[in-house]
Write an enzyme that holds these catalytic residues in place. Structure first.
Site, short mmCIF file in Angstrom:
data_model
loop_
_atom_site.label_atom_id
_atom_site.label_comp_id
_atom_site.label_asym_id
_atom_site.label_seq_id
_atom_site.Cartn_x
_atom_site.Cartn_y
_atom_site.Cartn_z
CG ASP A 91 -0.27 0.10 2.54
OD1 ASP A 91 0.80 -0.53 2.70
OD2 ASP A 91 -0.79 0.78 3.45
CD GLU A 156 4.26 1.15 6.93
OE1 GLU A 156 5.01 1.57 7.84
OE2 GLU A 156 3.89 1.86 5.97
#
Length: 466
Positions: A91, A156
């Site tokens: 991500d 994250e």
């Protein structure tokens, strides 16, 4: 031992192919913070899984969580050798403000041997390097020198809210000898570094509420509390003029800087004058009695990240704002607990609350600090691999930032964590024009390939955390 010549030949021949593949990965706008990109998150996970399969990894799965999925893969045929668990994330951060980008954030461009795109450095580029290093070892040697497992998450950038539960539920599946993470930076251009510690994190939002609505400053000014004035007084109470945090008990569990660490940091020859020029400030500022590296690596902080309230449009609006707020984050060091620090912040806010307003506190991200002794064999092995490729001594550093899941890995799996990153602090991760220096992409591939062989020198079970 590794055949660096064979790896060098392979990576040289495949460089353009690898860059084009990485660009494909970077074109996927996998922004975990924005719900509109949920399908892009799954597309990125699928792309990564396909890349792992092509590289020669096995048992690939896209594991569901309560949020975005985790991509898992492994190869477990190196009998008697250690198992390396490789963590990263697919991500990326949002791209705002878009107008400051020199090229589209999801249209990767190479300029001056730098690859520009959101996620190029943090962390798609670095995750992809591990996959390609494994591909190269299969191509040049037919097998891997160690066992490997991958755990690549999609959350994250929003604090890894679901990964601790995933790790807890999959402890046997993720069992390993060491954890390797490439989501940190080097000391500088051509200056490799192994990071052996990270600061933790906690954050809060403070909301100040005064009157039931904004008031006319002529009718009420001087007689009613101004929410912004109240907020400013409250924020000013957190630190003194020399940068020390005045929250009661804030420092009580802070682990002191050792003489050995201080000497190691001095030996790095950090140029504070160059830093001032790079970031455009006349003077550095921080807690008295500590160097810049000590302030940013081994001391805790409290920073105001944003302030809002009142009228900020063109011209003047003569009102007493009824509401104001601020966002605060603290970077924490080993032996500080984020839950305890938040409670200390709340107590401080209650004690210093100005009259005439109500104050509420909302908690945000929390992550514990982490440290692995820099003389651990896996840390030193990483340093040797860097030195073979970069031909300079490796620095052993602590990072000022936070990767919340690192402490969770440490606590749940009880394994040494090796942070061997290839980014640079100037690469604008989390900001417009994020980029990755391709010199470090090229050399990093070779470092990772060699590191597998360095770890293969140890027997299975021979790298336990000291």
């Amino acid at each position: 031992m590794s055949d660096l010549h064979a790896l060098d030949t392979y990576f040289s021949e495949k460089r353009e192919t690898h860059l084009e593949e990485l660009k494909e990965f970077l074109r996927i706008p996998s922004i975990s913070a924005l719900s509109d990109h949920k399908s892009d998150m799954l597309n990125a996970a699928n792309w990564l899984a396909d890349s792992m399969k092509k590289a020669g990894l096995e048992n690939i799965s896209i594991d569901e969580t309560k949020g975005h999925p985790v991509v898992y893969a492994d190869w477990l045929h190196a009998e008697g050798k250690p198992t390396m668990l490789i963590y990263g994330h697919y991500d990326v951060q949002p791209v705002d403000p878009l107008h400051l980008w020199e090229s589209e954030p999801f249209d990767p461009q190479v300029r001056n041997n730098k690859l520009y795109a959101r996620g190029a450095s943090d962390d798609k580029g670095q995750v992809y390097m591990h996959v390609k290093a494994i591909e190269a070892l299969f191509a040049t040697e037919g097998e891997l020198p160690v066992n490997v497992k991958f755990c690549i998450e999609g959350e994250e950038e929003i604090g890894s809210p679901n990964l601790p539960a995933y790790v807890e539920d999959n402890k046997e599946k993720l069992a390993a000898d060491i954890i390797v993470i490439s989501d940190t930076g080097m000391q500088g251009p051509g200056q490799p570094a192994v990071c052996y510690g990270l600061r933790g994190l906690c954050g809060v939002q403070i909301d100040v509420k005064g009157a039931k609505g904004d008031l006319h400053s002529g009718l009420y000014g001087g007689g009613v509390q101004n929410a912004i004035h109240a907020l400013v007084n409250l924020l000013d109470s957190f630190r003194d003029e020399e940068g020390s945090i005045t929250v009661e008990g804030f420092y009580e569990n802070v682990r002191p800087v050792t003489d050995e660490e201080r000497e190691a940091y001095r030996a790095l020859g950090f140029d504070e004058e160059a830093l001032k020029e790079e970031i455009g400030v006349g003077e550095l500022f921080g807690e008295k009695g500590y160097s810049h590296l000590e302030r940013t690596w081994v001391r805790p902080t409290l920073e105001v990240n944003g302030v809002f309230g009142g009228f900020s449009g063109e011209g003047i609006k003569t009102v007493l704002p009824a509401e104001a707020g601020a966002k605060i984050t603290c970077r924490l060091v080993p032996d500080q607990d984020p839950e305890e620090i938040v409670e200390k912040l709340k107590s401080h806010i209650e004690k210093h609350k100005p009259v005439g307003v109500e104050v509420t506190v909302t908690e945000f991200d929390k992550g514990k600090p982490f440290i692995t002794p820099f003389d651990h064999p896996a840390i030193q092995a990483a340093g040797r691999s860097y030195e073979k490729v970069y031909n300079v001594p490796t620095a052993y550093t602590r990072g000022g930032g936070s990767i919340p899941i690192v402490a969770a890995f440490d606590e749940i799996l009880g394994l040494p964590v090796v942070l061997m990153g290839f980014g640079l602090s100037s690469e604008n991760f989390h900001a417009p024009n994020e980029h990755f220096h391709l010199e470090n992409f090229d050399k990093g591939l070779r470092v990772i390939g060699d590191y597998f062989h360095e770890i293969a020198e140890f027997p299975a079970g021979g790298l336990k955390k000291s």
